[in-house]
Write an enzyme that holds these catalytic residues in place. Sequence first.
Site, PDB file in Angstrom:
ATOM      1  N   HIS A  47      -2.753   7.361   2.800  1.00 43.53           N
ATOM      2  CA  HIS A  47      -3.285   6.109   2.265  1.00 43.53           C
ATOM      3  C   HIS A  47      -4.645   5.840   2.921  1.00 43.53           C
ATOM      4  O   HIS A  47      -4.790   5.928   4.143  1.00 43.53           O
ATOM      5  CB  HIS A  47      -2.299   4.975   2.560  1.00 43.53           C
ATOM      6  CG  HIS A  47      -2.864   3.616   2.309  1.00 43.53           C
ATOM      7  ND1 HIS A  47      -3.550   3.303   1.155  1.00 43.53           N
ATOM      8  CD2 HIS A  47      -2.870   2.488   3.072  1.00 43.53           C
ATOM      9  CE1 HIS A  47      -3.936   2.039   1.226  1.00 43.53           C
ATOM     10  NE2 HIS A  47      -3.547   1.528   2.369  1.00 43.53           N
ATOM     11  N   CYS A  54       0.817  -1.224   0.000  1.00 46.99           N
ATOM     12  CA  CYS A  54       0.000   0.000   0.000  1.00 46.99           C
ATOM     13  C   CYS A  54       0.849   1.272   0.000  1.00 46.99           C
ATOM     14  O   CYS A  54       0.331   2.367  -0.206  1.00 46.99           O
ATOM     15  CB  CYS A  54      -0.951   0.002   1.196  1.00 46.99           C
ATOM     16  SG  CYS A  54      -2.080  -1.382   1.174  1.00 46.99           S
ATOM     17  N   ASN A  63     -10.038   0.216   0.681  1.00 44.14           N
ATOM     18  CA  ASN A  63      -8.578   0.329   0.596  1.00 44.14           C
ATOM     19  C   ASN A  63      -8.133  -0.182  -0.778  1.00 44.14           C
ATOM     20  O   ASN A  63      -8.170  -1.382  -1.031  1.00 44.14           O
ATOM     21  CB  ASN A  63      -7.966  -0.502   1.735  1.00 44.14           C
ATOM     22  CG  ASN A  63      -6.450  -0.549   1.697  1.00 44.14           C
ATOM     23  OD1 ASN A  63      -5.829  -0.138   0.722  1.00 44.14           O
ATOM     24  ND2 ASN A  63      -5.858  -1.049   2.766  1.00 44.14           N
TER      25      ASN A  63
HETATM   26  N1  COA Z   1     -17.881  -8.501  10.064  1.00 42.06           N
HETATM   27  C1  COA Z   1     -18.297  -8.838  11.290  1.00 42.06           C
HETATM   28  N2  COA Z   1     -17.488  -9.238  12.248  1.00 42.06           N
HETATM   29  C2  COA Z   1     -16.155  -9.298  11.972  1.00 42.06           C
HETATM   30  C3  COA Z   1     -15.643  -8.958  10.713  1.00 42.06           C
HETATM   31  C4  COA Z   1     -16.584  -8.551   9.738  1.00 42.06           C
HETATM   32  N3  COA Z   1     -16.186  -8.203   8.485  1.00 42.06           N
HETATM   33  N4  COA Z   1     -14.308  -9.099  10.724  1.00 42.06           N
HETATM   34  C5  COA Z   1     -13.980  -9.518  11.952  1.00 42.06           C
HETATM   35  N5  COA Z   1     -15.093  -9.641  12.701  1.00 42.06           N
HETATM   36  C6  COA Z   1     -15.199 -10.072  14.097  1.00 42.06           C
HETATM   37  C7  COA Z   1     -14.047 -10.955  14.497  1.00 42.06           C
HETATM   38  O1  COA Z   1     -14.264 -12.292  14.137  1.00 42.06           O
HETATM   39  C8  COA Z   1     -14.069 -10.753  15.995  1.00 42.06           C
HETATM   40  O2  COA Z   1     -15.052 -11.568  16.546  1.00 42.06           O
HETATM   41  P1  COA Z   1     -14.781 -12.377  17.895  1.00 42.06           P
HETATM   42  O3  COA Z   1     -14.512 -11.306  18.920  1.00 42.06           O
HETATM   43  O4  COA Z   1     -16.043 -13.113  18.084  1.00 42.06           O
HETATM   44  O5  COA Z   1     -13.585 -13.216  17.606  1.00 42.06           O
HETATM   45  C9  COA Z   1     -14.499  -9.304  16.153  1.00 42.06           C
HETATM   46  O6  COA Z   1     -15.124  -8.941  14.927  1.00 42.06           O
HETATM   47  C10 COA Z   1     -13.360  -8.355  16.437  1.00 42.06           C
HETATM   48  O7  COA Z   1     -12.309  -8.631  15.522  1.00 42.06           O
HETATM   49  P2  COA Z   1     -10.996  -7.805  15.503  1.00 42.06           P
HETATM   50  O8  COA Z   1     -10.112  -8.309  14.404  1.00 42.06           O
HETATM   51  O9  COA Z   1     -10.424  -7.745  16.883  1.00 42.06           O
HETATM   52  O10 COA Z   1     -11.590  -6.383  15.124  1.00 42.06           O
HETATM   53  P3  COA Z   1     -10.914  -4.981  15.211  1.00 42.06           P
HETATM   54  O11 COA Z   1     -11.692  -4.127  16.117  1.00 42.06           O
HETATM   55  O12 COA Z   1      -9.442  -5.058  15.376  1.00 42.06           O
HETATM   56  O13 COA Z   1     -11.198  -4.422  13.740  1.00 42.06           O
HETATM   57  C11 COA Z   1     -10.041  -4.097  11.664  1.00 42.06           C
HETATM   58  C12 COA Z   1     -10.655  -5.102  12.627  1.00 42.06           C
HETATM   59  C13 COA Z   1      -9.443  -4.870  10.511  1.00 42.06           C
HETATM   60  C14 COA Z   1     -11.125  -3.159  11.170  1.00 42.06           C
HETATM   61  C15 COA Z   1      -8.928  -3.282  12.418  1.00 42.06           C
HETATM   62  O14 COA Z   1      -8.047  -4.152  13.085  1.00 42.06           O
HETATM   63  C16 COA Z   1      -8.142  -2.432  11.497  1.00 42.06           C
HETATM   64  O15 COA Z   1      -8.661  -1.477  10.969  1.00 42.06           O
HETATM   65  N6  COA Z   1      -6.840  -2.731  11.250  1.00 42.06           N
HETATM   66  C17 COA Z   1      -6.047  -2.037  10.289  1.00 42.06           C
HETATM   67  C18 COA Z   1      -6.288  -2.700   8.994  1.00 42.06           C
HETATM   68  C19 COA Z   1      -5.735  -1.976   7.821  1.00 42.06           C
HETATM   69  O16 COA Z   1      -5.999  -0.816   7.657  1.00 42.06           O
HETATM   70  N7  COA Z   1      -4.992  -2.686   6.971  1.00 42.06           N
HETATM   71  C20 COA Z   1      -4.453  -2.211   5.777  1.00 42.06           C
HETATM   72  C21 COA Z   1      -3.230  -1.434   6.028  1.00 42.06           C
HETATM   73  S1  COA Z   1      -2.443  -1.094   4.524  1.00 42.06           S
END
Ligand code: COA
Length: 321
Positions: free
Chosen positions: A248, A111, A278
């Site tokens: 980004h 990215c 993204n």
């Molecule tokens: N829909 C519903 N539930 C979802 C889901 C979705 N699309 N994706 C994950 N979950 C669930 C998980 O299974 C988890 O459930 P559990 O508690 O029963 O296990 C719960 O939601 C929380 O998951 P978690 O991964 O801890 O969520 P989070 O609050 O960290 O949010 C992101 C996830 C990806 C949104 C967050 O971590 C993030 O924004 N990270 C940066 C990602 C990014 O920008 N990447 C690209 C960089 S170039």
Amino acid sequence: MTTKIIGTGSCPGDRVVTNDDLAQIVETSDEWISTRTGIRERRLTTVLGTAGMAAEAARKACQNAGIDPEELDLIVMGTSTPEYCFPNGACQVQAEIGAVNAVGFDVSAACSGFVFALMTAHSFMKAGTYRNALVIGADDISKIIDWSDRKTCVLFGDGAGAAVIRAEEQDGIFHGLLKSDGKKWDVLTCGARTAGNFLTEKKPELGYVFMDGQEVFKFAVKKVPECIRQILEETNTSQEEIRYYILHQANERIIDSVAKRLKEPLEKFPMNIQKYGNTSAASIPILLDEMNREGRLKRGDKIILSGFGGGLTWGAILLEW
Ligand code: COA
């Protein structure tokens, strides 16, 4: 001598896919996706693919710059999703737009790809090697997504953005920093197509995007402000002088957090993630192109571009529009 962006273009994927559409294929909801990421819909490519979208964005950027593709000396494309291992995607774009006098190659920095490509092209300008370059960020990331993995499939979209840059005689600011931390290579990955040789008897396997979301989140909100501060310090520029921070577009909450850490108003952080998700290397140049076409960028405006992603890689560029 300085490097100026003289034209921009973009080409998002052709099909709109909403959060509700995704709720049909994995267990998720518009509410979950939009509150955690800011994304409402994304565009997927069904026809053009990486090089095709890149070529379309490139044509528009050349038109916007008022330059004939034959005048280009260099094409650098940031991408992680080229159609081929070789030739590189930039060579495909070169053929499609008729940039017969250019040399083209790709840069792989996930990215952060557009920022890495722009710094690479600028370095050639600074060295006096080339005068006109086309810099592209393009990714057909949907083809490397596991569409049954709700943790990743809701986050991404396809697209391409391009900028024509020119070496100008006048003074001006163009200063960049590129960084990487290979120790954290495994928090955001996509395995390459793997197959052994006749000795190993391995079967071909496809790689898909894997992400440790929380690690990536923590990395981005720490490193991006750090890098921006460093660039301001090195150029003796104050935050008040910066018109826009064009980051980004990975997640609205990451951008909010960077704004807070820099103690800057959110209005200085334009966003279009709600429409595109993204788009990896394409997100910065797509946003730049939208802002350019809406007349939001004025000559002399100081802007900072900052990308971050797999590698881990990150970087920032301060430039004068
Ligand atoms: N829909 C519903 N539930 C979802 C889901 C979705 N699309 N994706 C994950 N979950 C669930 C998980 O299974 C988890 O459930 P559990 O508690 O029963 O296990 C719960 O939601 C929380 O998951 P978690 O991964 O801890 O969520 P989070 O609050 O960290 O949010 C992101 C996830 C990806 C949104 C967050 O971590 C993030 O924004 N990270 C940066 C990602 C990014 O920008 N990447 C690209 C960089 S170039």
